[in-house]
Design a protein around this motif. Structure first.
Motif, short mmCIF file in Angstrom:
data_model
loop_
_atom_site.label_atom_id
_atom_site.label_comp_id
_atom_site.label_asym_id
_atom_site.label_seq_id
_atom_site.Cartn_x
_atom_site.Cartn_y
_atom_site.Cartn_z
N GLY A 89 0.86 -1.17 -0.02
CA GLY A 89 0.11 -0.21 -0.01
C GLY A 89 0.67 1.32 -0.08
O GLY A 89 1.92 1.32 0.34
N GLU A 93 -1.65 5.39 2.44
CA GLU A 93 -2.65 4.72 2.81
C GLU A 93 -2.63 3.81 3.91
O GLU A 93 -3.71 3.27 4.52
N LEU A 190 -2.84 -6.17 2.85
CA LEU A 190 -3.01 -4.99 1.82
C LEU A 190 -3.72 -3.84 2.77
O LEU A 190 -4.17 -4.19 3.82
N GLU A 194 -7.51 1.96 0.65
CA GLU A 194 -7.53 1.93 -0.66
C GLU A 194 -7.68 3.33 -1.30
O GLU A 194 -8.96 3.67 -1.12
N ALA A 199 -3.80 4.26 -7.58
CA ALA A 199 -3.68 3.07 -8.34
C ALA A 199 -2.85 2.54 -9.23
O ALA A 199 -2.23 1.33 -9.37
N SER A 202 0.36 1.16 -7.06
CA SER A 202 -0.13 0.19 -5.98
C SER A 202 0.57 -1.11 -6.52
O SER A 202 0.56 -1.64 -7.40
N ARG A 204 -1.15 -4.04 -5.34
CA ARG A 204 -2.13 -4.84 -5.19
C ARG A 204 -2.35 -5.84 -6.21
O ARG A 204 -2.58 -6.99 -6.28
#
Length: 274
Positions: A89, A93, A190, A194, A199, A202, A204
């Motif tokens: 993250g 975040e 995580l 978010e 994005a 990230s 993720r």
């Protein structure tokens, strides 16, 4: 015959190191938070593998494991600090409830386990293997908190190497890149907060697309670690796999570029210099 104490043996590199060391005839103290996961693994080794509970965030648990190891085998030659996990993250975040426990396990737990074993290792020498990561060589977006814990392990290990050399204790930083262990699955959390603005950076998506598809063979990495432990002059830094080597090479090149570009200005900072 060496005697190993390894943390985080329920899966991944810890489990594979414990098995590889025992299979070649060494004695192994395999530890994990939940010892039940280790008993079946230890059973075939006829008393040469001892399964013990060890919670790296609990000083009493660490002391009890070290005392039990000494009672069973009389010495410890190799300490492997493997227990740890990751947090993905962006820095914004993350919350204290997420990143403080990460440091408790990855950094402070490693420190307390090391301190508990050092009086044993200093008596006749030995080896400490601290499991770092390619993430301990260079930072990357979306992994900053994990990077920070592994950077701490790197600095601590470099200092330990100097402090312990007079006692014949060697320190090895194992720095694996992506290997096909359970790490991306069971050992990554995580950040809950978010934020769409991050994005693009990230990690993720990285977990989703890479878990189970990593190119690295963990058993080959374990063989290299064993070879380093057995070496007369082991490396302090041991990048494992082509990705980790690439990270190291790019870091060295970028560091050299910054130094060279700013040398004349940044070096002229002492009293009395024109």
């Amino acid at each position: 015959m060496k005697t190993w104490l390894i943390t985080g043996c329920s899966s991944g590199f810890g489990q594979r190191l414990a098995l590889a060391a025992a299979r070649r005839g060494d004695r192994v103290v395999a530890t994990a938070r939940k010892v039940e996961a280790l008993r079946d693994m230890a059973r075939p080794f006829d008393g040469r593998m001892l399964a013990l509970p060890l919670e790296v965030t609990d000083a009493a648990s660490i002391r009890a494991a070290v005392e039990a190891a000494m009672e069973a085998f009389g010495d410890i030659d190799v300490l492997v600090n493997n227990a740890g996990y990751g947090l993905f993250g962006a820095i914004e975040e993350g919350t204290p409830e997420e990143y403080r426990p990460l440091f408790e396990v990855n950094v402070f737990g490693l420190i307390e386990t090391t301190r508990a074993v050092l009086p044993v290792l200093r008596r006749r020498g030995g080896t400490i293997v601290n499991m770092s990561s390619g993430a301990g060589i260079a930072g990357s977006g979306g992994g900053g908190y994990y990077n920070a814990t592994k950077f701490a392990v790197e600095g601590l290990s470099e200092a330990l190497s100097g402090e312990l050399a007079p006692f014949g204790v060697r320190v090895i930083l194992a720095e694996p890149g992506p290997f096909r262990t359970e790490f991306l699955g069971r050992s990554i959390t995580l950040a809950a907060n978010e934020m769409p603005v991050y994005a693009a950076s990230s990690r993720r998506r990285y977990r989703e697309t890479n878990n189970g598809h990593q190119a690295g063979d963990p058993d080959k990495a374990v063989a290299v670690i064993l070879r380093a432990v057995d070496a007369k002059e082991p490396p302090l830094h041991l990048p494992l796999g082509p990705v980790a080597h690439g990270i190291a090479e790019r870091k060295l090149a970028a560091f050299r570029k910054d130094i060279d570009t700013w040398r004349d200005v940044s070096i002229d900072t002492d009293f009395g210099r024109p």
